[in-house]
Design a protein around this motif. Structure first.
Motif, PDB file in Angstrom:
ATOM      1  N   VAL A  28       0.834  -1.203   0.000  1.00  8.68           N
ATOM      2  CA  VAL A  28       0.000   0.000   0.000  1.00  8.68           C
ATOM      3  C   VAL A  28       0.868   1.251   0.000  1.00  8.68           C
ATOM      4  O   VAL A  28       0.596   2.226  -0.724  1.00  8.68           O
TER       5      VAL A  28
ATOM      6  N   THR B  79       0.977   3.989  -3.010  1.00  5.52           N
ATOM      7  CA  THR B  79       0.701   5.400  -2.745  1.00  5.52           C
ATOM      8  C   THR B  79       1.818   6.287  -3.287  1.00  5.52           C
ATOM      9  O   THR B  79       1.569   7.342  -3.894  1.00  5.52           O
TER      10      THR B  79
ATOM     11  N   GLY C  35       1.375   8.959  -6.345  1.00  3.33           N
ATOM     12  CA  GLY C  35       1.715  10.371  -6.229  1.00  3.33           C
ATOM     13  C   GLY C  35       2.670  10.828  -7.313  1.00  3.33           C
ATOM     14  O   GLY C  35       2.532  11.916  -7.870  1.00  3.33           O
TER      15      GLY C  35
END
Length: 228
Positions: A185, A189, A193
């Motif tokens: 995770v 992420t 981004g």
């Protein structure tokens, strides 16, 4: 008013006062200052008790289990503690009352993990009497482990085949937190981004190209005249 017989008064005066049962005081989790090294042997798997190479390790001084990087699990008597660290290593610590520690020759540590239908052994370690901690370097995520520490008493006779245990074994159970999904995770992420930043830069670049290169403003020279 009735008076008690002299014999009862004499017995009451001679009787010893009642004392509360003394509770053994456990030592601190900090290793003793006069024990700089901990000798231990990792015993091979199988019915044989011998073998194993003698090793030494320094005790873990000043260790504190702090969340979220560490999770502490204790036995029922609070004398055995397992600190599960985020790097999937486990620091096992134990403490004894001073009176009980004087009669201990060594400690036997047994490790096992729970399968679908039975338990499987993972490690057997024989530790010296001065040891108060042991580090398991690697445990698997999501597996239920059980660590049992058995104090071994001093031998009265050198030829004694198998001495009786100095006290009951203390056991602690724990399961390491699955870290794989959390790492996935976090990675997703970070990648998401980065992709968003790249898309914003591409959009700005396309807008700049469309505004300045696709529609240039051409000026006419003043010296040229339109032919009739």
């Amino acid at each position: 008013m009735m008076r008690a017989p002299p014999l009862l008064l004499l017995l009451a005066a001679c009787a010893p006062p009642l004392r509360a049962e003394a509770t053994p005081t456990l030592a601190s989790w900090e290793p003793a200052a006069d024990a700089p090294w901990c000798p231990y042997k990792v015993l091979p798997e199988g019915p044989e008790a011998g073998g194993g190479r003698l090793c030494f390790r320094s005790p873990a001084r000043g260790f504190h289990c702090q969340a979220p990087g560490c999770a502490a699990h204790a036995s029922a008597s609070r004398s055995l503690r397992a600190s599960v660290l985020r790097n999937r290593s486990v620091l096992l610590q134990w403490r004894l009352a001073p009176a009980a520690a004087r009669g201990v020759r060594a400690f036997a540590l047994n490790c096992s993990w729970r399968g679908a239908y039975t338990r499987f052994p993972c490690e057997r370690v024989l530790l010296g009497a001065s040891c108060r901690d042991y580090l398991l370097p690697d445990v698997h995520d999501g597996v239920r482990y059980r660590l049992c520490l058995q104090p071994l008493p001093l031998r009265v006779q050198p030829a004694a085949p198998s001495p009786e245990p100095a006290g009951p074994a203390e056991c602690v159970e724990f399961a390491a937190e699955p870290a794989g999904m959390r790492e996935i995770v976090v990675a997703m992420t970070a990648v998401g981004g980065s992709i968003c930043v790249m898309l914003v830069v591409i959009c700005l670049l396309v807008a700049y190209i469309t505004e300045n290169l696709m529609h240039p403003a051409f000026g006419r020279p003043g010296g040229l005249r339109r032919q009739p």
